[in-house]
Design a protein around this motif. Structure first.
Motif, PDB file in Angstrom:
ATOM      1  N   LEU A  26       0.849  -1.193   0.000  1.00  0.00           N
ATOM      2  CA  LEU A  26       0.000   0.000   0.000  1.00  0.00           C
ATOM      3  C   LEU A  26       0.884   1.241   0.000  1.00  0.00           C
ATOM      4  O   LEU A  26       1.493   1.580   1.011  1.00  0.00           O
ATOM      5  N   THR A  27       0.970   1.898  -1.134  1.00  0.00           N
ATOM      6  CA  THR A  27       1.725   3.140  -1.206  1.00  0.00           C
ATOM      7  C   THR A  27       1.020   4.202  -0.363  1.00  0.00           C
ATOM      8  O   THR A  27      -0.160   4.486  -0.562  1.00  0.00           O
ATOM      9  N   ARG A  28       1.760   4.793   0.590  1.00  0.00           N
ATOM     10  CA  ARG A  28       1.175   5.798   1.484  1.00  0.00           C
ATOM     11  C   ARG A  28       1.884   7.147   1.407  1.00  0.00           C
ATOM     12  O   ARG A  28       1.430   8.122   1.992  1.00  0.00           O
ATOM     13  N   SER A  29       3.041   7.186   0.748  1.00  0.00           N
ATOM     14  CA  SER A  29       3.746   8.452   0.477  1.00  0.00           C
ATOM     15  C   SER A  29       4.019   9.254   1.742  1.00  0.00           C
ATOM     16  O   SER A  29       3.734  10.456   1.815  1.00  0.00           O
ATOM     17  N   ARG A  30       4.631   8.610   2.731  1.00  0.00           N
ATOM     18  CA  ARG A  30       4.993   9.299   3.977  1.00  0.00           C
ATOM     19  C   ARG A  30       6.503   9.390   4.182  1.00  0.00           C
ATOM     20  O   ARG A  30       6.955   9.920   5.199  1.00  0.00           O
ATOM     21  N   ALA A  31       7.309   8.891   3.268  1.00  0.00           N
ATOM     22  CA  ALA A  31       8.760   9.029   3.390  1.00  0.00           C
ATOM     23  C   ALA A  31       9.176  10.442   2.975  1.00  0.00           C
ATOM     24  O   ALA A  31       8.356  11.219   2.472  1.00  0.00           O
ATOM     25  N   ASP A  32      10.467  10.789   3.167  1.00  0.00           N
ATOM     26  CA  ASP A  32      10.911  12.090   2.678  1.00  0.00           C
ATOM     27  C   ASP A  32      11.320  11.971   1.212  1.00  0.00           C
ATOM     28  O   ASP A  32      11.255  10.894   0.615  1.00  0.00           O
ATOM     29  N   MET A  33      11.740  13.087   0.624  1.00  0.00           N
ATOM     30  CA  MET A  33      12.030  13.070  -0.808  1.00  0.00           C
ATOM     31  C   MET A  33      13.313  12.327  -1.156  1.00  0.00           C
ATOM     32  O   MET A  33      13.596  12.097  -2.335  1.00  0.00           O
ATOM     33  N   ASP A  34      14.079  11.940  -0.148  1.00  0.00           N
ATOM     34  CA  ASP A  34      15.224  11.065  -0.392  1.00  0.00           C
ATOM     35  C   ASP A  34      14.852   9.599  -0.201  1.00  0.00           C
ATOM     36  O   ASP A  34      15.720   8.719  -0.251  1.00  0.00           O
ATOM     37  N   GLY A  35      13.567   9.336   0.054  1.00  0.00           N
ATOM     38  CA  GLY A  35      13.113   7.966   0.219  1.00  0.00           C
ATOM     39  C   GLY A  35      13.375   7.383   1.584  1.00  0.00           C
ATOM     40  O   GLY A  35      13.320   6.161   1.762  1.00  0.00           O
ATOM     41  N   VAL A  36      13.667   8.235   2.571  1.00  0.00           N
ATOM     42  CA  VAL A  36      13.942   7.766   3.929  1.00  0.00           C
ATOM     43  C   VAL A  36      12.648   7.762   4.737  1.00  0.00           C
ATOM     44  O   VAL A  36      11.969   8.783   4.850  1.00  0.00           O
ATOM     45  N   GLN A  37      12.298   6.615   5.283  1.00  0.00           N
ATOM     46  CA  GLN A  37      11.095   6.505   6.097  1.00  0.00           C
ATOM     47  C   GLN A  37      11.218   7.365   7.355  1.00  0.00           C
ATOM     48  O   GLN A  37      12.303   7.523   7.917  1.00  0.00           O
ATOM     49  N   THR A  38      10.092   7.898   7.811  1.00  0.00           N
ATOM     50  CA  THR A  38      10.056   8.634   9.069  1.00  0.00           C
ATOM     51  C   THR A  38       9.673   7.666  10.194  1.00  0.00           C
ATOM     52  O   THR A  38       9.204   6.550   9.939  1.00  0.00           O
ATOM     53  N   PRO A  39       9.833   8.082  11.446  1.00  0.00           N
ATOM     54  CA  PRO A  39       9.437   7.213  12.572  1.00  0.00           C
ATOM     55  C   PRO A  39       7.960   6.816  12.534  1.00  0.00           C
ATOM     56  O   PRO A  39       7.579   5.810  13.145  1.00  0.00           O
ATOM     57  N   LEU A  40       7.121   7.570  11.821  1.00  0.00           N
ATOM     58  CA  LEU A  40       5.713   7.189  11.712  1.00  0.00           C
ATOM     59  C   LEU A  40       5.548   5.801  11.119  1.00  0.00           C
ATOM     60  O   LEU A  40       4.624   5.071  11.464  1.00  0.00           O
ATOM     61  N   ALA A  41       6.457   5.433  10.213  1.00  0.00           N
ATOM     62  CA  ALA A  41       6.361   4.121   9.568  1.00  0.00           C
ATOM     63  C   ALA A  41       6.549   2.986  10.571  1.00  0.00           C
ATOM     64  O   ALA A  41       5.980   1.904  10.405  1.00  0.00           O
ATOM     65  N   VAL A  42       7.330   3.226  11.609  1.00  0.00           N
ATOM     66  CA  VAL A  42       7.548   2.199  12.627  1.00  0.00           C
ATOM     67  C   VAL A  42       6.216   1.850  13.286  1.00  0.00           C
ATOM     68  O   VAL A  42       5.851   0.668  13.424  1.00  0.00           O
ATOM     69  N   GLU A  43       5.479   2.871  13.680  1.00  0.00           N
ATOM     70  CA  GLU A  43       4.201   2.628  14.331  1.00  0.00           C
ATOM     71  C   GLU A  43       3.169   2.068  13.361  1.00  0.00           C
ATOM     72  O   GLU A  43       2.394   1.175  13.706  1.00  0.00           O
TER      73      GLU A  43
END
Length: 358
Positions: A26-43
């Motif tokens: 499921l593409t959710r588009s919450r990473a940054d523009m360098d493709g690095v996931q934020t801590p939100l992805a952990v939860e």
């Protein structure tokens, strides 16, 4: 007993899973523009760890492979560092997670590419539809055809991404060969007009997918590698079907089955429509391995698919957005929350992790 089978443990390749409900990419588009996931992805992924198997959102194998803003990558050390807490959280919650390896091919825009370069594809045929950029939805840019001697570099990008996925602690990888992206662009004669060893015959058009799978399996072992196909999907890129979809996919799937992959994951028909006139049973038989069914399944259809032996697992997509506890809701036949489409792509916690209490 038939209901119980959907919620019983099984083994998919070398991966032991607690139940037969998979979380679809499921593409959710919450990473940054360098493709690095934020801590939100952990939860986000931790909340959904009760799925027998989580297949992550499509994850770019390279900068060139990117087509959509704010989608994650798995090709740098920074990507590994961001994904590692995700896999740990899922494992700590008792779940299993594989990362879906993605190269979009022609489904990209020059603004997404290094130095504004043209996207790459098997042939210089522009895709229809739209891609999501920092400026919003835009038409895909005209791609350039890959030179034959560049293809080895694409395969190496997949191999590198597979290594990074292992460093990040995933349980395996899924090769994305569906939905109008690069590997499917090579597979279909509607998007592949090449005259070299990667074009023309079915064997040649399937060559890149098979070489990618071989490279990834060298890193992981074939029994921790899955592959996704969508033989009848045309939605993304307005991608016309292959002229002989059954013959083309039977050849590919038979070859994949010989490789001993962990599983085959198939979108059974149009991505958001009916199954269509296509012999899915023959396709499944040609693979002769573990099979994950996907395409608008509900609780009853999933129970029937696992009970009949049609599928070893059933993948659910949108229901997992609004129902992180989907497995328990399905088990108890409880009502499902339908998350608002406005929260699907981009943004922060709203519509992403904060629905957990709904």
């Amino acid at each position: 007993m038939s209901t119980d089978l959907l919620f019983s443990p099984t083994r998919i390749g070398a991966i032991d899973v607690a139940n037969r409900v998979a979380m679809a990419p499921l593409t959710r588009s919450r990473a940054d523009m360098d493709g690095v996931q934020t801590p939100l992805a952990v939860e986000y992924y931790r909340q959904r760890a009760s799925a027998g198997l989580i297949i992550t959102e499509a994850t770019n194998i390279s900068r060139q492979g990117r087509g959509y803003a704010y989608t994650p990558g798995i090709y740098t050390d920074a990507h590994v560092a961001a994904w590692a807490p995700v896999t740990k959280a899922v494992h700590d919650a008792g779940g299993k997670i594989v990362v879906q390896l993605w190269h979009v091919g022609r489904m990209s825009h020059v603004s997404m590419q290094a130095d504004g370069a043209a996207p790459v594809a098997p042939s210089a045929l522009q895709a229809g539809g739209n891609v999501f950029t920092e400026a919003g939805f835009e038409a895909p840019s005209m791609p350039r055809a890959l030179e034959t001697d560049e293809i080895a570099g694409i395969i190496e990008d997949y191999r590198n991404a597979a290594r990074k996925a292992k460093e990040a602690g995933f349980d395996g990888v899924e090769v994305h060969a569906a939905n109008g992206y690069l590997l499917e662009q090579f597979l279909r004669d509607s998007t592949n007009q090449r005259q070299d060893c990667y074009g023309g015959s079915i064997e040649n058009r399937a060559r890149l997918t098979l070489e990618v799978v071989e490279a990834v399996a060298e890193v992981w072992g074939a029994d921790r590698v899955g592959l996704r196909l969508s033989p009848l999907s045309t939605a993304i890129g307005d991608t016309a079907l292959d002229s002989t979809p059954m013959e083309t996919h039977e050849y590919l799937i038979r070859r994949l089955g010989e490789m001993g992959l962990a599983y085959l994951h198939v979108v059974e028909g149009q991505l958001h429509g009916d199954n269509g006139a296509f012999d899915i049973k023959a396709l499944r038989a040609a693979f002769n391995g573990k099979y994950i069914a996907n395409n608008g399944y509900d609780r009853q259809r999933a129970i029937e698919a696992t009970t009949s032996g049609h599928a070893d697992m059933v993948a659910f997509g949108k229901p997992f957005i609004g129902n992180p506890d989907l497995v328990e809701r399905l088990r108890g036949n409880a009502p499902l929350l339908e998350a608002p489409a406005t929260s699907y792509f981009g943004g922060g916690a709203a519509g992403y992790t904060e629905l957990a209490a709904a």
